[in-house]
Structure formats: C-alpha cells, structure tokens
Design a protein around this motif. Structure first.
Motif, PDB file in Angstrom:
ATOM      1  N   ILE A  18       0.817  -1.217   0.000  1.00 18.95           N
ATOM      2  CA  ILE A  18       0.000   0.000   0.000  1.00 18.95           C
ATOM      3  C   ILE A  18       0.848   1.263   0.000  1.00 18.95           C
ATOM      4  O   ILE A  18       0.575   2.214  -0.753  1.00 18.95           O
ATOM      5  N   LEU A  19       1.876   1.312   0.835  1.00 20.30           N
ATOM      6  CA  LEU A  19       2.631   2.564   1.006  1.00 20.30           C
ATOM      7  C   LEU A  19       3.157   3.129  -0.311  1.00 20.30           C
ATOM      8  O   LEU A  19       2.891   4.300  -0.633  1.00 20.30           O
ATOM      9  N   PRO A  20       3.900   2.380  -1.120  1.00 15.20           N
ATOM     10  CA  PRO A  20       4.379   2.967  -2.380  1.00 15.20           C
ATOM     11  C   PRO A  20       3.250   3.357  -3.326  1.00 15.20           C
ATOM     12  O   PRO A  20       3.406   4.299  -4.113  1.00 15.20           O
ATOM     13  N   ALA A  21       2.116   2.632  -3.235  1.00 15.51           N
ATOM     14  CA  ALA A  21       1.015   2.893  -4.168  1.00 15.51           C
ATOM     15  C   ALA A  21       0.289   4.190  -3.857  1.00 15.51           C
ATOM     16  O   ALA A  21      -0.189   4.880  -4.771  1.00 15.51           O
ATOM     17  N   ILE A  22       0.160   4.550  -2.578  1.00 14.17           N
ATOM     18  CA  ILE A  22      -0.615   5.741  -2.218  1.00 14.17           C
ATOM     19  C   ILE A  22       0.236   6.991  -2.101  1.00 14.17           C
ATOM     20  O   ILE A  22      -0.293   8.106  -2.107  1.00 14.17           O
ATOM     21  N   LEU A  23       1.542   6.837  -2.000  1.00  5.32           N
ATOM     22  CA  LEU A  23       2.408   7.987  -1.716  1.00  5.32           C
ATOM     23  C   LEU A  23       2.272   9.116  -2.735  1.00  5.32           C
ATOM     24  O   LEU A  23       2.291  10.300  -2.355  1.00  5.32           O
ATOM     25  N   PRO A  24       2.112   8.826  -4.031  1.00  2.38           N
ATOM     26  CA  PRO A  24       1.966   9.941  -4.984  1.00  2.38           C
ATOM     27  C   PRO A  24       0.714  10.789  -4.748  1.00  2.38           C
ATOM     28  O   PRO A  24       0.693  11.970  -5.109  1.00  2.38           O
ATOM     29  N   GLN A  25      -0.360  10.222  -4.159  1.00  2.00           N
ATOM     30  CA  GLN A  25      -1.613  10.964  -3.989  1.00  2.00           C
ATOM     31  C   GLN A  25      -1.691  11.730  -2.674  1.00  2.00           C
ATOM     32  O   GLN A  25      -2.287  12.813  -2.621  1.00  2.00           O
ATOM     33  N   VAL A  26      -1.131  11.184  -1.623  1.00  2.00           N
ATOM     34  CA  VAL A  26      -1.346  11.761  -0.298  1.00  2.00           C
ATOM     35  C   VAL A  26      -0.463  12.986  -0.079  1.00  2.00           C
ATOM     36  O   VAL A  26       0.540  13.184  -0.763  1.00  2.00           O
ATOM     37  N   SER A  27      -0.856  13.788   0.905  1.00  2.00           N
ATOM     38  CA  SER A  27       0.005  14.910   1.272  1.00  2.00           C
ATOM     39  C   SER A  27       1.102  14.437   2.230  1.00  2.00           C
ATOM     40  O   SER A  27       2.245  14.876   2.146  1.00  2.00           O
ATOM     41  N   LYS A  28       0.724  13.516   3.133  1.00  2.46           N
ATOM     42  CA  LYS A  28       1.677  12.926   4.073  1.00  2.46           C
ATOM     43  C   LYS A  28       1.202  11.520   4.416  1.00  2.46           C
ATOM     44  O   LYS A  28       0.005  11.217   4.315  1.00  2.46           O
ATOM     45  N   CYS A  29       2.128  10.689   4.835  1.00  2.00           N
ATOM     46  CA  CYS A  29       1.761   9.358   5.327  1.00  2.00           C
ATOM     47  C   CYS A  29       2.570   9.054   6.578  1.00  2.00           C
ATOM     48  O   CYS A  29       3.809   9.098   6.546  1.00  2.00           O
ATOM     49  N   THR A  30       1.868   8.798   7.666  1.00  2.04           N
ATOM     50  CA  THR A  30       2.520   8.334   8.892  1.00  2.04           C
ATOM     51  C   THR A  30       2.292   6.834   8.978  1.00  2.04           C
ATOM     52  O   THR A  30       1.145   6.371   9.070  1.00  2.04           O
ATOM     53  N   THR A  31       3.371   6.064   8.902  1.00  2.00           N
ATOM     54  CA  THR A  31       3.246   4.620   8.925  1.00  2.00           C
ATOM     55  C   THR A  31       3.663   4.097  10.291  1.00  2.00           C
ATOM     56  O   THR A  31       4.755   4.407  10.784  1.00  2.00           O
ATOM     57  N   PHE A  32       2.772   3.341  10.914  1.00  2.00           N
ATOM     58  CA  PHE A  32       2.982   2.835  12.270  1.00  2.00           C
ATOM     59  C   PHE A  32       3.488   1.396  12.187  1.00  2.00           C
ATOM     60  O   PHE A  32       2.791   0.500  11.681  1.00  2.00           O
ATOM     61  N   ILE A  33       4.692   1.179  12.675  1.00  2.00           N
ATOM     62  CA  ILE A  33       5.349  -0.123  12.596  1.00  2.00           C
ATOM     63  C   ILE A  33       5.713  -0.573  14.002  1.00  2.00           C
ATOM     64  O   ILE A  33       6.375   0.153  14.740  1.00  2.00           O
ATOM     65  N   ARG A  34       5.276  -1.775  14.375  1.00  2.00           N
ATOM     66  CA  ARG A  34       5.597  -2.260  15.715  1.00  2.00           C
ATOM     67  C   ARG A  34       6.662  -3.351  15.716  1.00  2.00           C
ATOM     68  O   ARG A  34       7.218  -3.668  16.767  1.00  2.00           O
ATOM     69  N   GLU A  35       6.954  -3.940  14.530  1.00  2.00           N
ATOM     70  CA  GLU A  35       7.915  -5.034  14.463  1.00  2.00           C
ATOM     71  C   GLU A  35       8.722  -4.942  13.176  1.00  2.00           C
ATOM     72  O   GLU A  35       8.233  -4.417  12.164  1.00  2.00           O
ATOM     73  N   PRO A  36       9.927  -5.474  13.178  1.00  2.00           N
ATOM     74  CA  PRO A  36      10.717  -5.512  11.940  1.00  2.00           C
ATOM     75  C   PRO A  36      10.187  -6.571  10.990  1.00  2.00           C
ATOM     76  O   PRO A  36       9.360  -7.411  11.360  1.00  2.00           O
TER      77      PRO A  36
END
Length: 571
Positions: free
Chosen positions: A198-216
């Motif tokens: 999802i992240l690479p796909a939506i990045l061109p449209q959004v103004s910002k993206c905060t991605t919450f990661i709890r594990e590697p």
C-alpha cells in the motif's frame, strides 16, 4: 444374478463452500472425474474469486511470479507483469470458471451459515443464507468440502478506541473504492504484505503518510532475470500465446527455481545463513539510516515469518512525505493515534493493514456426530490430518486446513494435490457402498507429534510473531506443512486408508456386485487392453524413479544468492 457390476456408481451429492481459488478447482475436478455426481458451490460474495475478489486495495498484487500462480494445466500467456495485480488475477479465475462451465453450479451471494451431520442418513444438512432475498434455505449432501479459505476473514486491530476515530477508517481487505486520498494525511498501520504494497502505491496521492510499525520484517529488494518486477513486452506475450512450448519452458524454469528455495527454511543451514547475510546487506543498502536499520531489520532468521517482496517499500519509508513511527499504538484518538511513549500523531484517514482471522476455525457452526462442534475441538489448537480432514467429522474435507503447504514453496500445486486427494476419497464413497469415512484421532495425534518435532529445526520456530503460529511469537506452528511443497505433493499421492474409520451400508463387499465389471457390460469395450508388446506399466513398488530437469532448467539454475535476494523469495 442380482446386483450391479463392479465399479458401479451410486448417485452422490457434494456441496462446496466457497468459490475462491480452491472451490473453483474442486468444481472443475468433480466435473472432470465423476459421473452420477451432482454438486453446488455456495459463495458468500456477489462474485467468484475469493480473496482476489475481496482485496482491491492500492498496490494489491500477487507476491509469487504470475506465471507460477496458475493451475499446472491452465497457463495464461497474457499476464501483464511479473507480479500481477489482484484485479488481473481475479479475471484469470473468472475466465477459469467460465471455461469450466461452473457458472450454473455456483450460487453467489449464498453464505453457508451452518452444517450438521445426520448420522442415520449419512448426510450433511446445510443451512444457507440467500443474501439477496434475505432468506434461509436448506440443502443436504453426502460429502461436504470447505473451500472457504484462510485469508478472507479480515479483522480490525484490537486497539482501544479504534471506532472512536472520526476520520475515514478503512481496512485493506475491505477497501472503499470511492475513497479519494488526494491531499490527505494518511495513517497506515501494519508492515506485513498488505502494508508494504500500500505505502508505495498511495504515496503519490497523499500529502503525508505516517506509517505505524511495531515489528521488523525482512524485505526483499533486489531482482534477477525472470523474477524481477517488470512489465512483459508485447513481443514476449505474443511469443507465449503463439508458442505454448516456449511458455511451458519458462513456467517450468520459474517453478523449478522456486522449489529450490526450501532449504533456507532449515535453521542454521548454509542456505539460511547466506540468505540472512544477503537480505541484511540489501536492506542496509537501501535504508542507509542506522535508526531505521535497527528498527526494521529483524534479529530472527529469514523466513521465520512470511517473506515480503518490497517493491519500492523501503525507498518509500525514506520519502519526504513519509514519517515512520515505531512502537505500539496505545489508543486510537478521534483524530489520530497515541503511542505508548505518549506521543500523538493526527491523521485524516486511518488504514488498517492488519490481516485476517487465521484461527482455521469454520466461520459457521459445523456440528458433527453427538453434537460436537469443530470450533470447540479447535479452541486451543487447530489439529487436522494433512491439512484436509478432522477427526470426528465424517465425509468432511477442507482446503488449506492447518499444516498445509502455504509458505513452503509454490502454492497452487499444493491445492491441486488436495483436490486430487479428496477426489480419491469421493471415488471410494461412491463405488464401494461406503456410508462414511472419518480420520481417526490416533492418526491425527501421530501426525501432529511428527510435525511438532520436525518444526524444531526450522526457522519458523524462532522468536518472531507470525500467523504461522496463531499470531504468537512462541506458539506451535499450526499453518505450515513439515516439509517442502514437493514433499507435500508426493505425500498426498496415496491415501493411507489405515488412518481412517470406514463404515458401510451393509456388507463391505456388496460393491463386488454381479461378478462382472462396468467395462464388460459395454458392447464395444476392449476386453484385452492389458495385452501389449512391452511393460509400460507404472512402477508400483519402492523402486525410485524421478523426472530429470531439462538441460535448460539446470543450465539456468538460480543460486541461493540470487534467489533469496529477489522479490520471488516471498513464497
């Protein structure tokens, strides 16, 4: 003399639950292999395709090379790219349904909501909800096949306050196709397969993206010829369509090399150690940030949890629009997320890429003899026989049940092995006067004991949280087969009927009938077909015979070094 000839059929009815990948294949196999058998596929969605109908989030695609994500007998020369999109995969299986004439056998928008075994009649009584008419209906069958799948019962994360969020809340597996992310500040929870796409796909449209990661998570970032993410040229697709031999050669090369990966799942093996070094080096080469490297590169072995091809993902984490927040979310606020460290992060849209209910329990009451429910039997641990049967539930079979080969190598050939195995059971039920076949508890206990011992030497046993272990870090491995995909396919070729309790309608030898065979009853049948000039019969003993790889396959073998650093390493 009274009676029917040997190998006569009794009329049989089968109900298949689900018209996803497995359910459609089962319908095809029944049509191809049986006379005097009727079946219906009940599908809860408005169309077939299962997970490929439901999952339409931005960037959704197959993580296996598309030319391996087809039935062994049904190639698709027109795939657009190495890793086909979910909509393209849906169209492949939709065409398969059409070509196999399964439309009239499939009832869409019909959800199975209950099933109960009637021991006197030796039938399953099934309750179905017609979602369009909002009415309940009933059906019955001699054999019940659950092809409901394991990755289609999506779930919200168990975070306090989730539904207090006042912005747009969406789950990756139930994507709102009307959702416009243009100019929005999006919060993305999860860095599993869906989140990474999802992240690479939506990045061109959004103004910002905060991605919450709890594990590697291990992310494959490199590629090589044949497996690299790319679109197929028009000339390539024309060659595949014009020359089936060329396509077959390419498909066999891909499958051969995917099957070579399995040794990396053995803990401390040379393949595992080499894989770890290569994954770590490649991730460091993209991240180039000590903080992100420490947060995102796992300490556990490659393959402990499902490997992920991260096409553009790590680069997206470093994009100026992206903020990476590492740690546990303590609560969802009306306008964002609060972390355990006390920090708060406002967002406009919250995307939960948080996976599915993978408990393997049926999503409806499945009641066997004496009122037993399979969900109760599996409340602590799902225990199946080779991924296809459960003790206490006669004439009941499942696809991709516990300990199936879903992360061990190519996937669809394992599903084909399960379909053929179920067909062998149905053949005996139909032709030998069998009332019911039920796997014994002793056989399942022995299989589980063997599986648990085997898993101790695999990377899956290491300390990583995975749905392979029921979303725990240290639980038993309930999802995977104890071996490779090839190992599973060969293990399923012969049915061990000694592991089953078989009951008959009357004398078990009544099926011998009138002393003649169906072949003898045909006036134009060849009654000397066994006379030949040479012994071309298949080997029936323990003599080892194997199919050798073609020179093209072996001359182009992919080494572990290249294979494990490619996007195809996520099996």
């Amino acid at each position: 003399m009274a009676g029917n000839p040997l190998n006569s059929n009794r009329p049989l009815r089968v109900i298949i639950i689900g018209a996803g990948v497995s359910g459609l294949l089962m319908g095809y196999k029944l049509q191809r292999n049986f006379d005097d058998l009727d079946f219906t596929i009940y599908e809860k969605n408005p169309d077939v395709g299962g997970t490929w109908y439901e999952n339409r989030y931005p960037g959704c695609a197959c993580d296996n090379p598309s030319h391996t994500y087809v039935w062994s007998f049904d190639p698709n020369p027109t795939w657009s790219s190495t890793y086909a999109s979910s909509s393209e995969i849906f169209e492949y299986f939709k065409r398969f349904q059409f070509r196999s004439n399964l439309g009239e056998k499939t009832k869409i928008s019909h959800q199975v909501v209950g099933a109960k075994w009637d021991d006197h009649a030796a039938k399953w009584e099934v309750e179905i909800k017609d979602s369009v008419k909002n009415v309940l209906m009933r059906d019955s069958c001699d054999v019940l096949v659950n092809a409901g799948g394991i990755l289609n019962a999506w779930k919200w994360p168990t975070i306090p306050g989730l539904h207090d969020f006042q912005g747009k809340l969406v789950h990756s597996a139930s994507w709102d196709q009307s959702l416009d992310l243009t100019g929005k500040h999006v919060g993305l929870i999860g860095n599993g397969s869906s989140g990474i796409q999802i992240l690479p796909a939506i990045l061109p449209q959004v103004s910002k993206c905060t991605t919450f990661i709890r594990e590697p998570s291990w992310v494959a970032v490199a590629g090589f010829a044949g497996f690299e993410p790319r679109r197929f040229e028009k000339a390539e697709k024309e060659t595949f369509a014009r020359d089936p031999g060329a396509l077959l050669k390419f498909r066999r090369w891909l499958e051969h090399n995917m099957n070579k990966v399995f040794p990396l799942f053995i803990a401390n093996s040379p393949a595992q150690e080499q894989s770890r070094e290569l994954f770590e080096t490649s991730m460091q080469g993209v991240l180039k940030d000590p903080v992100l490297e420490d947060q995102l590169i796992p300490k556990w072995a490659v393959g402990c949890r499902r490997l992920t091809p991260g096409v553009g993902y790590l680069q997206s984490l470093k994009h100026e629009k992206t903020t990476v927040v590492y740690g546990e979310i303590s609560r969802i606020l009306p306008r964002g997320c609060a972390m355990e460290d006390g920090s708060e992060h406002p967002v406009d849209v919250l995307v939960c890429a948080t996976g599915f209910d993978t408990t393997f329990k049926p999503r409806f009451p499945l009641i066997g003899p004496h009122g037993r429910q399979l969900a109760d039997d599996w409340k602590d641990e799902p225990r199946s026989y080779l991924g296809v049967a459960a003790p206490g539930f006669p004439n009941y079979y499942m696809f991709l049940g516990p300990n199936s080969p879903i992360g061990n190598g190519p996937v669809l050939i394992g599903i084909e092995a399960q379909a053929d195995y179920i067909c062998k059971h149905i053949t005996r039920i139909q032709q030998q006067g069998i009332k019911s076949i039920e796997v014994t508890k002793e056989a399942v206990d022995d299989f589980i004991d063997f599986k648990d011992i085997y898993m101790k030497d695999t990377v899956w046993k290491q300390d990583c949280r995975s749905w392979y272990k029921g979303n725990t870090a240290d639980g038993k491995i309930v999802a995977l087969w104890p071996g490779s995909t090839i190992h599973y396919v060969e293990a399923m070729q012969n049915v061990r009927y000694e592991d089953f309790k078989v009951r008959y309608f009357g004398n078990r030898f009544n099926y011998l009938g009138n002393g003649m065979t169906k072949t003898e009853m045909m006036p134009d049948a060849d009654l000397a077909r066994y006379i030949r000039t040479e012994d071309d019969a298949p080997i029936i003993g323990s003599k080892f015979v194997y199919a050798k790889a073609t020179p093209e396959e072996t001359s182009n073998d992919v080494s572990f070094e290249t294979l494990t650093s490619s996007p195809s390493a996520k099996l």
